[in-house]
Design an enzyme around this catalytic site. Structure first.
Site, PDB file in Angstrom:
ATOM      1  N   HIS A 175       9.655  31.279  13.358  1.00 57.41           N
ATOM      2  CA  HIS A 175       9.074  31.311  11.964  1.00 57.41           C
ATOM      3  C   HIS A 175       9.408  32.331  11.282  1.00 57.41           C
ATOM      4  O   HIS A 175       9.710  33.641  11.824  1.00 57.41           O
ATOM      5  CB  HIS A 175       7.758  30.616  11.981  1.00 57.41           C
ATOM      6  CG  HIS A 175       6.665  31.862  12.199  1.00 57.41           C
ATOM      7  ND1 HIS A 175       5.584  31.506  12.912  1.00 57.41           N
ATOM      8  CD2 HIS A 175       6.502  33.236  11.932  1.00 57.41           C
ATOM      9  CE1 HIS A 175       4.904  32.434  13.053  1.00 57.41           C
ATOM     10  NE2 HIS A 175       5.278  33.383  12.600  1.00 57.41           N
ATOM     11  N   GLU A 207       6.849  27.490   9.168  1.00 58.02           N
ATOM     12  CA  GLU A 207       7.051  27.059  10.384  1.00 58.02           C
ATOM     13  C   GLU A 207       8.063  25.889  10.537  1.00 58.02           C
ATOM     14  O   GLU A 207       8.775  25.457   9.592  1.00 58.02           O
ATOM     15  CB  GLU A 207       5.659  26.202  10.900  1.00 58.02           C
ATOM     16  CG  GLU A 207       4.414  27.183  10.753  1.00 58.02           C
ATOM     17  CD  GLU A 207       4.346  27.997  12.082  1.00 58.02           C
ATOM     18  OE1 GLU A 207       5.170  28.291  12.828  1.00 58.02           O
ATOM     19  OE2 GLU A 207       2.981  28.267  12.618  1.00 58.02           O
ATOM     20  N   ASN A 227       8.513  31.057  17.589  1.00 64.36           N
ATOM     21  CA  ASN A 227       9.078  29.618  17.412  1.00 64.36           C
ATOM     22  C   ASN A 227      10.134  29.796  16.147  1.00 64.36           C
ATOM     23  O   ASN A 227      10.507  28.530  15.600  1.00 64.36           O
ATOM     24  CB  ASN A 227       7.806  28.769  17.144  1.00 64.36           C
ATOM     25  CG  ASN A 227       7.027  28.840  15.726  1.00 64.36           C
ATOM     26  OD1 ASN A 227       7.384  30.078  15.356  1.00 64.36           O
ATOM     27  ND2 ASN A 227       6.275  28.119  15.218  1.00 64.36           N
ATOM     28  N   ASP A 278       2.678  36.517   3.252  1.00 60.85           N
ATOM     29  CA  ASP A 278       1.654  35.666   3.592  1.00 60.85           C
ATOM     30  C   ASP A 278       0.238  36.125   3.730  1.00 60.85           C
ATOM     31  O   ASP A 278      -0.049  37.194   3.521  1.00 60.85           O
ATOM     32  CB  ASP A 278       2.249  34.642   4.915  1.00 60.85           C
ATOM     33  CG  ASP A 278       2.746  35.530   5.896  1.00 60.85           C
ATOM     34  OD1 ASP A 278       2.096  36.858   5.921  1.00 60.85           O
ATOM     35  OD2 ASP A 278       3.232  35.127   6.667  1.00 60.85           O
TER      36      ASP A 278
END
Ligand code: GLP
Length: 238
Positions: free
Chosen positions: A133, A138, A131, A63
């Site tokens: 990811h 996400e 979280n 990313d």
């Protein structure tokens, strides 16, 4: 999923680096999926000290932040050069990251074309967000998604603000390889360390499988090595 738990983060980082080194030694032309984040710093430090040639490998990073150019100190282009690529013998034209500049949709489409040309990835390295990811996929991301533009969640912006002057400096969007491409990798190595990751690791490994936890998608993959320190493994019922 195959779990290996170490007493210290350093031992986990070295073991994950050894898995990558073994892959490259066995198959010098491997396509490796590289990851960024604080967790990977020790791994890159260990890997660049190992006697491994990356000359024939090709690398695809997961990313990049939208809006950050390759020379921005917090861009993942910069991170990879600084912590790894400048210290190994990989060919410059074998290094791929999504562009953070220009039209993000075009950057995603171009990356998807490159992955189609050179993929699938032989070994994909992953970290995990607090979280759940993976890459910047996400909660809510589709498990069969391709490279895409994604809005960063408040949790991710808060977690990553430690690398920026303040929270307002963290980009709001990123271009990320999709979960679909990640799951196409032949082998996956996920490294997580520290108590801050214990809940995410538990959700990935033992919670319900669904879009609310992107890392839970990895339970549908046949070859995932999860490398943890004791603090990250603390909530598992291993
Ligand atoms: C970042 C990256 C992920 C990384 C994760 C954890 O935002 N996009 O690829 O795995 O968040 O980062 P860290 O290792 O700093 O906790």
């Amino acid at each position: 999923m195959n779990f290996t738990v170490f007493d210290t983060p350093n031992a986990a980082e070295i073991y994950a680096a050894e898995l990558i080194a073994a892959q490259v030694q066995l198959q010098p032309e491997s396509v490796i999926g590289w990851a960024t984040g604080g967790t990977m710093l020790g791994l890159y430090d260990a890997l660049r000290r190992m006697d491994v040639s990356f000359k024939q490998t090709r690398g695809f990073n997961l990313d990049e932040y939208v809006g950050l150019g390759p020379d921005h100190p917090q861009s993942y282009h910069h991170y990879m050069r600084n912590h790894f690529f400048d210290h190994i013998d990989i060919a410059a034209d074998h290094i791929h990251l999504p562009s953070g500049l220009g039209n993000p949709q075009e950057s995603a489409a171009q990356y998807e074309r490159l992955l189609a040309q050179y993929g699938p990835i032989d070994l994909q390295l992953l970290g995990i967000g607090q979280n759940g990811h993976i890459g910047f996929n996400e909660p809510g991301a589709a498990f069969d998604g391709g490279t895409q533009v994604t809005a960063l969640s408040d949790t991710t912006i808060a977690a990553n603000s430690r690398f920026f002057d303040d929270k307002t400096q963290v980009p709001k969007d990123a271009v990320t390889m999709g979960i679909g491409a990640i799951l196409k990798a032949r082998k996956i190595v996920l490294l997580a360390c520290g108590s801050v990751k214990a809940d995410a690791v538990k959700a990935m490994a033992e919670g319900p499988i669904g879009r609310f936890c992107p890392a839970s998608s990895l339970r549908g993959h046949p070859n995932v090595a999860v490398v943890l320190d004791q603090a990250a493994a603390a909530h598992l019922s291993l």
